[in-house]
Design a protein around this motif. Sequence first.
Motif, PDB file in Angstrom:
ATOM      1  N   UNK A  37      23.272  17.137  11.488  1.00 41.71           N
ATOM      2  CA  UNK A  37      21.886  16.669  11.453  1.00 41.71           C
ATOM      3  C   UNK A  37      21.101  17.521  10.458  1.00 41.71           C
ATOM      4  N   UNK A  38      19.993  16.939   9.986  1.00 41.77           N
ATOM      5  CA  UNK A  38      19.114  17.616   9.040  1.00 41.77           C
ATOM      6  C   UNK A  38      17.683  17.435   9.519  1.00 41.77           C
ATOM      7  N   UNK A  39      16.948  18.536   9.624  1.00 40.00           N
ATOM      8  CA  UNK A  39      15.526  18.451   9.949  1.00 40.00           C
ATOM      9  C   UNK A  39      14.734  19.039   8.791  1.00 40.00           C
ATOM     10  N   UNK A  40      13.443  19.050   8.917  1.00 38.39           N
ATOM     11  CA  UNK A  40      12.604  19.629   7.855  1.00 38.39           C
ATOM     12  C   UNK A  40      12.863  21.124   7.676  1.00 38.39           C
ATOM     13  N   UNK A  41      13.225  21.808   8.745  1.00 39.62           N
ATOM     14  CA  UNK A  41      13.357  23.273   8.675  1.00 39.62           C
ATOM     15  C   UNK A  41      14.759  23.797   8.932  1.00 39.62           C
ATOM     16  N   UNK A  42      15.687  22.945   9.375  1.00 35.71           N
ATOM     17  CA  UNK A  42      17.009  23.465   9.710  1.00 35.71           C
ATOM     18  C   UNK A  42      18.117  22.431   9.506  1.00 35.71           C
ATOM     19  N   UNK A  43      19.345  22.945   9.549  1.00 42.02           N
ATOM     20  CA  UNK A  43      20.555  22.152   9.372  1.00 42.02           C
ATOM     21  C   UNK A  43      21.448  22.393  10.580  1.00 42.02           C
ATOM     22  N   UNK A  44      22.007  21.323  11.145  1.00 37.09           N
ATOM     23  CA  UNK A  44      22.896  21.458  12.296  1.00 37.09           C
ATOM     24  C   UNK A  44      24.346  21.326  11.845  1.00 37.09           C
ATOM     25  N   UNK A  45      25.136  22.360  12.169  1.00 34.47           N
ATOM     26  CA  UNK A  45      26.565  22.390  11.869  1.00 34.47           C
ATOM     27  C   UNK A  45      27.267  22.912  13.122  1.00 34.47           C
ATOM     28  N   UNK A  46      28.274  22.198  13.599  1.00 31.90           N
ATOM     29  CA  UNK A  46      29.037  22.593  14.793  1.00 31.90           C
ATOM     30  C   UNK A  46      28.125  22.892  15.988  1.00 31.90           C
ATOM     31  N   UNK A  47      27.197  22.001  16.260  1.00 28.51           N
ATOM     32  CA  UNK A  47      26.275  22.116  17.399  1.00 28.51           C
ATOM     33  C   UNK A  47      25.339  23.323  17.332  1.00 28.51           C
ATOM     34  N   UNK A  48      25.217  23.963  16.181  1.00 27.73           N
ATOM     35  CA  UNK A  48      24.288  25.086  16.008  1.00 27.73           C
ATOM     36  C   UNK A  48      23.316  24.751  14.887  1.00 27.73           C
ATOM     37  N   UNK A  49      22.063  25.165  15.075  1.00 31.73           N
ATOM     38  CA  UNK A  49      21.027  24.947  14.061  1.00 31.73           C
ATOM     39  C   UNK A  49      20.845  26.208  13.229  1.00 31.73           C
ATOM     40  N   UNK A  50      20.737  26.046  11.905  1.00 34.60           N
ATOM     41  CA  UNK A  50      20.542  27.146  10.973  1.00 34.60           C
ATOM     42  C   UNK A  50      19.284  26.866  10.160  1.00 34.60           C
ATOM     43  N   UNK A  51      18.363  27.818  10.166  1.00 41.13           N
ATOM     44  CA  UNK A  51      17.103  27.652   9.450  1.00 41.13           C
ATOM     45  C   UNK A  51      17.327  27.704   7.943  1.00 41.13           C
ATOM     46  N   UNK A  52      16.738  26.743   7.237  1.00 37.79           N
ATOM     47  CA  UNK A  52      16.862  26.672   5.785  1.00 37.79           C
ATOM     48  C   UNK A  52      16.287  27.908   5.102  1.00 37.79           C
ATOM     49  N   UNK A  53      15.204  28.460   5.648  1.00 32.02           N
ATOM     50  CA  UNK A  53      14.571  29.608   4.997  1.00 32.02           C
ATOM     51  C   UNK A  53      15.243  30.939   5.336  1.00 32.02           C
ATOM     52  N   UNK A  54      16.222  30.942   6.247  1.00 31.30           N
ATOM     53  CA  UNK A  54      16.903  32.176   6.633  1.00 31.30           C
ATOM     54  C   UNK A  54      18.359  32.216   6.175  1.00 31.30           C
ATOM     55  N   UNK A  55      18.866  31.089   5.697  1.00 31.12           N
ATOM     56  CA  UNK A  55      20.277  30.993   5.313  1.00 31.12           C
ATOM     57  C   UNK A  55      20.418  30.351   3.929  1.00 31.12           C
ATOM     58  N   UNK A  56      21.593  30.551   3.359  1.00 31.48           N
ATOM     59  CA  UNK A  56      21.974  29.838   2.150  1.00 31.48           C
ATOM     60  C   UNK A  56      23.137  28.922   2.529  1.00 31.48           C
ATOM     61  N   UNK A  57      23.194  27.763   1.919  1.00 28.95           N
ATOM     62  CA  UNK A  57      24.192  26.761   2.228  1.00 28.95           C
ATOM     63  C   UNK A  57      24.957  26.421   0.952  1.00 28.95           C
ATOM     64  N   UNK A  58      26.274  26.517   1.016  1.00 26.36           N
ATOM     65  CA  UNK A  58      27.120  26.267  -0.144  1.00 26.36           C
ATOM     66  C   UNK A  58      28.179  25.231   0.180  1.00 26.36           C
ATOM     67  N   UNK A  59      28.561  24.440  -0.814  1.00 20.02           N
ATOM     68  CA  UNK A  59      29.730  23.572  -0.667  1.00 20.02           C
ATOM     69  C   UNK A  59      30.967  24.457  -0.683  1.00 20.02           C
ATOM     70  N   UNK A  60      31.922  24.132   0.167  1.00 22.44           N
ATOM     71  CA  UNK A  60      33.173  24.902   0.223  1.00 22.44           C
ATOM     72  C   UNK A  60      34.164  24.280  -0.748  1.00 22.44           C
TER      73      UNK A  60
END
Length: 60
Positions: A37-60
Amino acid sequence: MKNLLTSNVHFYTAKLDSKKISVIQENEEIEQGYIEEISEVSIKIKNSWFFKNACEFYLV
């Protein structure tokens, strides 16, 4: 690392294409998986939410 995801277009494209994502926080990988899932402030991966402003997201 390369292929940093920085915009909603990047996140939605990765989700639609079922691309595996690496989540980095404070220079440490904390999760890998597929965007559920994708929200305005976070990304959900494996049932956990990660804040966009606190993490970096990379393609593997």
